[in-house]
Write an enzyme that holds these catalytic residues in place. Sequence first.
Site, PDB file in Angstrom:
ATOM      1  N   HIS A  17       0.858  -1.191   0.000  1.00 48.66           N
ATOM      2  CA  HIS A  17       0.000   0.000   0.000  1.00 48.66           C
ATOM      3  C   HIS A  17       0.889   1.233   0.000  1.00 48.66           C
ATOM      4  CE1 HIS A  17      -3.806   2.068   1.874  1.00 48.66           C
ATOM      5  NE2 HIS A  17      -3.100   2.919   1.151  1.00 48.66           N
ATOM      6  N   HIS A  19       1.144   4.844  -2.446  1.00 47.35           N
ATOM      7  CA  HIS A  19       0.718   5.662  -3.595  1.00 47.35           C
ATOM      8  C   HIS A  19       1.976   6.302  -4.145  1.00 47.35           C
ATOM      9  CE1 HIS A  19      -3.611   5.509  -2.380  1.00 47.35           C
ATOM     10  NE2 HIS A  19      -3.056   5.309  -1.198  1.00 47.35           N
ATOM     11  N   HIS A 197      -9.700   1.032  -0.924  1.00 48.87           N
ATOM     12  CA  HIS A 197      -9.606   1.654   0.398  1.00 48.87           C
ATOM     13  C   HIS A 197     -11.006   1.584   1.021  1.00 48.87           C
ATOM     14  CE1 HIS A 197      -5.858   3.223  -1.101  1.00 48.87           C
ATOM     15  NE2 HIS A 197      -5.681   4.076  -0.105  1.00 48.87           N
ATOM     16  N   GLU A 200     -11.188   3.456   6.347  1.00 51.21           N
ATOM     17  CA  GLU A 200     -10.134   4.369   6.823  1.00 51.21           C
ATOM     18  C   GLU A 200     -10.852   5.452   7.634  1.00 51.21           C
ATOM     19  OE1 GLU A 200      -8.150   6.538   3.691  1.00 51.21           O
ATOM     20  OE2 GLU A 200      -6.440   7.102   4.960  1.00 51.21           O
ATOM     21  N   ASP A 278       1.748   4.049   2.795  1.00 53.42           N
ATOM     22  CA  ASP A 278       0.674   4.863   2.215  1.00 53.42           C
ATOM     23  C   ASP A 278       1.247   6.017   1.367  1.00 53.42           C
ATOM     24  OD1 ASP A 278      -1.940   5.451   1.635  1.00 53.42           O
ATOM     25  OD2 ASP A 278      -2.496   6.165   3.627  1.00 53.42           O
TER      26      ASP A 278
HETATM   27  N1  ADE Z   1      -4.805   8.730  -1.773  1.00 53.48           N
HETATM   28  C1  ADE Z   1      -3.540   8.769  -1.328  1.00 53.48           C
HETATM   29  N2  ADE Z   1      -3.494   8.382  -0.048  1.00 53.48           N
HETATM   30  C2  ADE Z   1      -4.763   8.089   0.324  1.00 53.48           C
HETATM   31  C3  ADE Z   1      -5.365   7.627   1.520  1.00 53.48           C
HETATM   32  N3  ADE Z   1      -4.678   7.380   2.625  1.00 53.48           N
HETATM   33  N4  ADE Z   1      -6.697   7.445   1.532  1.00 53.48           N
HETATM   34  C4  ADE Z   1      -7.431   7.684   0.431  1.00 53.48           C
HETATM   35  N5  ADE Z   1      -6.910   8.110  -0.707  1.00 53.48           N
HETATM   36  C5  ADE Z   1      -5.576   8.315  -0.773  1.00 53.48           C
HETATM   37 ZN    ZN Z   2      -3.826   4.775   0.653  1.00 55.99          ZN
END
Ligand code: ADE
Ligand code: ZN
Length: 340
Positions: A17, A19, A197, A200, A278
Amino acid sequence: MPNIKKLIKELPKAELHIHLEGSLEPELMFELANKNNIQLPFLNIDELLKAYDFNKLQDFLNVYYTGMSVLIEEEDFFDLTMMYLQKCNEQNVKHVEIFFDPQGHTKRGVKFSKVITGINRALKEGGIQFGISYKTIMCFLRHLSESDAFDTLNEAKDYLHMIDGVGLDSSEVGNPPSKFQKVFSEAKQMGLKLVAHAGEEGPPSYVEEALSILKVDRLDHGNRSMESEQLINRLRSEQIALTICPLSNLKLCVVDDLASHPIKKMLKQGLLVTVNSDDPSYFGGYLIENFNAIQESLNLSEDEIVTLIKNSFIGSFLTTKEKNKCIKEIDTYLDETQGQ
Ligand code: ADE
Ligand code: ZN
């Protein structure tokens, strides 16, 4: 170095995970802004860093989309990907499954082809140079429509040899997984893996939708699953991997402090949890920093750390044979260092 820190550093790890755009370091952001003549709303790095004070996911996303606006050319995506792989190499991360947000670029007029070929070229070259295996996961931005997501999936059709899965990210609350049922179903028919996702900031019902309606192969975050006994039982019995992001959860106020992070409870409940960064450049650390922070705050044992690291391979989209090879390397390391 204390034994447990050494273990975290030296064991081969996977990250599931991350990005790519969230690994854009401030120095590279300003360098690319200068090169591409992009006016950032921050005068310098100090000002930018002051904006990294988030109370919730949306605060972060606003800065994240501004930051990625400096990525214009194929080589920018190449350089960004290469920098992340260099970091992985320093941290002994041997397998990565990388998210990217094509709509964050195509909406600004950057061609899909530049994004995907820049990333792919770096993964190929860096993968060989550093001995890192990889998968790519193309995320749909959930604040946009399903029709926009379909346009992106259609654009991806010429590049399917470079894409392993689709994901769902961006503003969670108000954009439930069910909004993307059709596009996920089509992606599955195209042979792509599915992740999303959920949980969260969104409620447990979003996790339920990701599992039952989108039929995801793995779940990103999933923290709020802990509010539902029924969900916990399902995640355990189906051994759905959860990609947990401790420093992200702290920075986005998903938890008040790391000492109250649910990951230890999740492990004790038999859930297949993994540790991830993340958006490492925004949240204060890459994979090792996430492991160290959570280990210290929750006093995780060596056994718990080893389980989390093995889970990162078990929960990956590698083949069973590849997973077994990685687990064996971990066991060999542990055998060789026992009693040291
Ligand atoms: N895009 C990048 N990081 C994210 C996250 N933690 N939650 C949702 N979208 C994201
Ligand atoms: Zn994320």
